[in-house]
Design an enzyme around this catalytic site. Structure first.
Site, PDB file in Angstrom:
ATOM      1  N   ARG A 266       5.347 -16.236  -5.533  1.00  0.00           N
ATOM      2  CA  ARG A 266       4.937 -14.820  -5.420  1.00  0.00           C
ATOM      3  C   ARG A 266       4.307 -14.346  -6.736  1.00  0.00           C
ATOM      4  NH1 ARG A 266       5.564 -10.182  -8.114  1.00  0.00           N
ATOM      5  NH2 ARG A 266       7.743 -10.714  -8.548  1.00  0.00           N
ATOM      6  N   ASP A 267       5.102 -14.168  -7.766  1.00  0.00           N
ATOM      7  CA  ASP A 267       4.593 -13.626  -9.033  1.00  0.00           C
ATOM      8  C   ASP A 267       3.568 -14.593  -9.641  1.00  0.00           C
ATOM      9  OD1 ASP A 267       4.331 -12.177 -11.403  1.00  0.00           O
ATOM     10  OD2 ASP A 267       6.473 -11.878 -11.651  1.00  0.00           O
TER      11      ASP A 267
ATOM     12  N   HIS B  31      13.896 -10.903 -16.144  1.00  0.00           N
ATOM     13  CA  HIS B  31      12.607 -11.346 -15.572  1.00  0.00           C
ATOM     14  C   HIS B  31      11.567 -11.142 -16.678  1.00  0.00           C
ATOM     15  CE1 HIS B  31       9.575 -11.380 -12.099  1.00  0.00           C
ATOM     16  NE2 HIS B  31       8.859 -10.789 -13.050  1.00  0.00           N
TER      17      HIS B  31
ATOM     18  N   HIS C 172       8.272 -11.999 -18.715  1.00  0.00           N
ATOM     19  CA  HIS C 172       6.947 -12.646 -18.831  1.00  0.00           C
ATOM     20  C   HIS C 172       6.802 -13.106 -20.278  1.00  0.00           C
ATOM     21  CE1 HIS C 172       5.086 -11.837 -14.831  1.00  0.00           C
ATOM     22  NE2 HIS C 172       6.123 -10.996 -14.776  1.00  0.00           N
TER      23      HIS C 172
ATOM     24  N   CYS D  48       0.968  -9.770 -13.321  1.00  0.00           N
ATOM     25  CA  CYS D  48       0.823  -8.721 -12.317  1.00  0.00           C
ATOM     26  C   CYS D  48      -0.622  -8.228 -12.339  1.00  0.00           C
ATOM     27  CB  CYS D  48       1.785  -7.575 -12.626  1.00  0.00           C
ATOM     28  SG  CYS D  48       1.551  -6.159 -11.547  1.00  0.00           S
TER      29      CYS D  48
ATOM     30  N   ASN E 221       5.247 -15.610 -16.059  1.00  0.00           N
ATOM     31  CA  ASN E 221       6.681 -15.607 -16.374  1.00  0.00           C
ATOM     32  C   ASN E 221       6.965 -16.802 -17.249  1.00  0.00           C
ATOM     33  OD1 ASN E 221       6.545 -14.384 -13.449  1.00  0.00           O
ATOM     34  ND2 ASN E 221       8.446 -13.676 -14.384  1.00  0.00           N
TER      35      ASN E 221
HETATM   36  P1  HMG Z   1      -1.375   3.020  -0.779  1.00  0.00           P
HETATM   37  O1  HMG Z   1      -2.844   2.710  -0.773  1.00  0.00           O
HETATM   38  O2  HMG Z   1      -0.921   4.280  -1.395  1.00  0.00           O
HETATM   39  O3  HMG Z   1      -0.712   2.898   0.662  1.00  0.00           O
HETATM   40  O4  HMG Z   1      -0.647   1.796  -1.475  1.00  0.00           O
HETATM   41  P2  HMG Z   1      -1.087   3.446   2.048  1.00  0.00           P
HETATM   42  O5  HMG Z   1       0.207   3.668   2.748  1.00  0.00           O
HETATM   43  O6  HMG Z   1      -2.058   4.602   1.943  1.00  0.00           O
HETATM   44  O7  HMG Z   1      -1.830   2.211   2.731  1.00  0.00           O
HETATM   45  C1  HMG Z   1      -3.127   1.765   2.360  1.00  0.00           C
HETATM   46  C2  HMG Z   1      -3.521   0.635   3.301  1.00  0.00           C
HETATM   47  O8  HMG Z   1      -2.664  -0.483   3.092  1.00  0.00           O
HETATM   48  C3  HMG Z   1      -3.367   1.010   4.778  1.00  0.00           C
HETATM   49  O9  HMG Z   1      -4.325   0.224   5.477  1.00  0.00           O
HETATM   50  C4  HMG Z   1      -1.991   0.506   5.113  1.00  0.00           C
HETATM   51  O10 HMG Z   1      -1.823   0.222   6.464  1.00  0.00           O
HETATM   52  C5  HMG Z   1      -1.932  -0.764   4.278  1.00  0.00           C
HETATM   53  P3  HMG Z   1      -5.618   0.907   6.178  1.00  0.00           P
HETATM   54  O11 HMG Z   1      -5.058   1.929   7.083  1.00  0.00           O
HETATM   55  O12 HMG Z   1      -6.405   1.512   5.031  1.00  0.00           O
HETATM   56  O13 HMG Z   1      -6.289  -0.253   6.842  1.00  0.00           O
HETATM   57  N1  HMG Z   1      -0.564  -1.113   3.894  1.00  0.00           N
HETATM   58  C6  HMG Z   1      -0.011  -2.302   4.117  1.00  0.00           C
HETATM   59  N2  HMG Z   1      -0.474  -3.416   4.708  1.00  0.00           N
HETATM   60  C7  HMG Z   1       0.365  -4.480   4.762  1.00  0.00           C
HETATM   61  N3  HMG Z   1       1.605  -4.473   4.233  1.00  0.00           N
HETATM   62  C8  HMG Z   1       2.090  -3.371   3.619  1.00  0.00           C
HETATM   63  C9  HMG Z   1       1.265  -2.226   3.551  1.00  0.00           C
HETATM   64  N4  HMG Z   1       1.442  -1.015   3.016  1.00  0.00           N
HETATM   65  C10 HMG Z   1       0.315  -0.326   3.242  1.00  0.00           C
HETATM   66  N5  HMG Z   1       3.321  -3.404   3.103  1.00  0.00           N
HETATM   67  C11 HMG Z   1       1.255   0.339  -1.658  1.00  0.00           C
HETATM   68  C12 HMG Z   1       0.762   1.775  -1.646  1.00  0.00           C
HETATM   69  C13 HMG Z   1       2.670   0.359  -2.194  1.00  0.00           C
HETATM   70  C14 HMG Z   1       1.229  -0.191  -0.232  1.00  0.00           C
HETATM   71  C15 HMG Z   1       0.329  -0.503  -2.575  1.00  0.00           C
HETATM   72  O14 HMG Z   1       0.220   0.146  -3.794  1.00  0.00           O
HETATM   73  C16 HMG Z   1       0.814  -1.889  -2.772  1.00  0.00           C
HETATM   74  O15 HMG Z   1       0.842  -2.700  -1.844  1.00  0.00           O
HETATM   75  N6  HMG Z   1       1.190  -2.214  -4.033  1.00  0.00           N
HETATM   76  C17 HMG Z   1       1.722  -3.520  -4.362  1.00  0.00           C
HETATM   77  C18 HMG Z   1       1.140  -3.989  -5.669  1.00  0.00           C
HETATM   78  C19 HMG Z   1       1.740  -5.326  -6.002  1.00  0.00           C
HETATM   79  O16 HMG Z   1       2.040  -6.123  -5.130  1.00  0.00           O
HETATM   80  N7  HMG Z   1       1.903  -5.601  -7.322  1.00  0.00           N
HETATM   81  C20 HMG Z   1       2.446  -6.836  -7.762  1.00  0.00           C
HETATM   82  C21 HMG Z   1       3.892  -7.008  -7.432  1.00  0.00           C
HETATM   83  S1  HMG Z   1       4.985  -6.110  -8.509  1.00  0.00           S
HETATM   84  C22 HMG Z   1       5.130  -7.159  -9.896  1.00  0.00           C
HETATM   85  O17 HMG Z   1       4.442  -8.145  -9.989  1.00  0.00           O
HETATM   86  C23 HMG Z   1       6.173  -6.834 -10.928  1.00  0.00           C
HETATM   87  C24 HMG Z   1       7.406  -7.736 -10.825  1.00  0.00           C
HETATM   88  O18 HMG Z   1       7.054  -9.104 -10.914  1.00  0.00           O
HETATM   89  C25 HMG Z   1       8.390  -7.401 -11.949  1.00  0.00           C
HETATM   90  C26 HMG Z   1       7.731  -7.362 -13.328  1.00  0.00           C
HETATM   91  O19 HMG Z   1       7.207  -8.402 -13.773  1.00  0.00           O
HETATM   92  O20 HMG Z   1       7.745  -6.298 -13.922  1.00  0.00           O
HETATM   93  C27 HMG Z   1       8.141  -7.534  -9.490  1.00  0.00           C
HETATM   94 MG    MG Z   2       6.736 -10.194 -12.746  1.00  0.00          MG
END
Ligand code: HMG
Ligand code: MG
Length: 315
Positions: free
Chosen positions: A26-27, A218, A220, A251, A260
């Site tokens: 994933r990450d 966690h 990086h 990210c 990481n």
């Molecule tokens: P948004 O644009 O505000 O959401 O995003 P929305 O509800 O307006 O939806 C926009 C579109 O996305 C819509 O589609 C939804 O249906 C679709 P459209 O109608 O335009 O065709 N949608 C989805 N589709 C599939 N699965 C879903 C989903 N949700 C909405 N779950 C949202 C808000 C939270 C969805 C967006 O910002 C998002 O997906 N963010 C994730 C970003 C991400 O994955 N970042 C990396 C992971 S976090 C990380 O790496 C940190 C970590 O490792 C820890 C660390 O290191 O610190 C965990």
């Molecule tokens: Mg991370």
């Protein structure tokens, strides 16, 4: 490797066993622009399980518009053979992602929030408070189905947009995630700027609200500090760490963040300190070399690079 030797002082402070959660599928892969076949992701996960990993973060059910690489989460989960004792948590940002993960057969999820407002907005299009509100029905739905939920806090030491982050801000979000029912809170140094000098006060602040046994690190490795932070966290009492084979990761919404800490490097550290983690290092190195070759990049683990050149040393 030389025979592990713990000094008496270290011996009393160190745990006998540490659990590693490999987040590479994933990450590690989420930030890669070219589409990686689901079959390659499945093979990577299988190799990690072969090496002894018991928790492997397999996919994310986030918006494919935001993170296209994770769009095939259902195919990845459905391609995995169940293995006794091996868990495949997946990341979900909202109820839509949770429902999709359940439909794909996920048995454990991870939810995520941040300790910094700017990063929260960039990563989830929501303030910290809004993102926690959005996660409340996810936690409730998971509880209703008896699905374990892990929580992440991002930017526990620094934010790419705001700089240093106050330990109390991290502790607040960690506490809120615990209140939502998360069985464990993983503390993400998203941009890898932390040192033991900032990680330890952050852990102390979190431990005032969440038992240490429920905290995970966690880290990086952007600044090369992750092993030092793990060592300090071990002495503080943390026993679970997220790592990424071959040091993959970053990210997409944290500019400049690299992978990481490499799982291979952490396993070498733990084995060198006589701490059990249940992982076969040569098999793990094979997993890291496999995915590095698939991605056409050098394995970022120093341990893997050295032991791949002189394999007899890793017997
Ligand atoms: P948004 O644009 O505000 O959401 O995003 P929305 O509800 O307006 O939806 C926009 C579109 O996305 C819509 O589609 C939804 O249906 C679709 P459209 O109608 O335009 O065709 N949608 C989805 N589709 C599939 N699965 C879903 C989903 N949700 C909405 N779950 C949202 C808000 C939270 C969805 C967006 O910002 C998002 O997906 N963010 C994730 C970003 C991400 O994955 N970042 C990396 C992971 S976090 C990380 O790496 C940190 C970590 O490792 C820890 C660390 O290191 O610190 C965990
Ligand atoms: Mg991370």
């Amino acid at each position: 490797m030389t025979t592990p030797h713990k000094t008496p002082a270290l011996h009393s402070a160190l745990p006998a066993h540490v659990e590693l959660v490999d987040v590479a599928p994933r990450d590690g892969l989420q930030n890669i622009a070219t589409a990686i076949p689901s079959s390659t992701k499945i093979q990577l996960i299988d190799l990690l399980a072969d090496a002894g990993l018991k928790r492997i973060e397999a996919a994310a059910f986030v918006s494919p518009q935001w993170v296209p690489q994770m769009a095939d989460g259902a195919a990845v989960l459905q391609g995995l053979k169940p293995r006794p004792g091996v868990r495949y948590p997946v990341l979900v940002p909202n109820l839509k992602g949770f429902d999709a993960a359940m439909e794909a057969g996920a048995t454990e999820v991870a939810i995520f929030a941040a300790a910094s407002e700017s990063f929260s907005r960039k990563n989830t299009n929501a303030s910290v408070a809004e993102s926690l509100k959005r996660l409340t029905p996810v936690a409730a739905a998971a509880a209703a189905l008896d699905i374990p939920v892990r929580g992440y806090v991002s930017c526990v030491a620094g934010c790419p947009f705001e700089g240093p982050v106050a330990p109390e801000a991290v502790a607040h979000v960690a506490h809120e995630l615990q209140e939502l029912g998360c069985y464990e809170i993983s503390l993400g140094d998203t941009i890898g700027t932390g040192t033991p000098g900032t990680i330890l006060p952050m852990l102390e602040a979190c431990a005032r609200h969440v038992p240490i046994q429920r905290l995970a690190g966690h880290y990086h490795d952007t600044y090369g500090m992750a092993l030092a932070n793990i060592h300090a966290s071990l002495l503080f009492g943390v026993k679970v760490f997220d790592t990424s084979v071959a040091g993959l990761g970053g990210c997409p919404y944290a500019p400049g963040a690299s992978g990481n800490v490499a799982t291979e490097d952490v396993v070498y550290l733990l084995q060198g300190m006589g701490i059990e983690c249940g992982i076969d290092l040569p098999r793990l190195i094979a997993a890291g070399n496999f995915i590095s070759a698939q991605l056409g990049r050098e394995n970022a683990s120093r341990v893997a690079r050295n032991l791949s050149r002189t394999p007899l040393q890793c017997q």
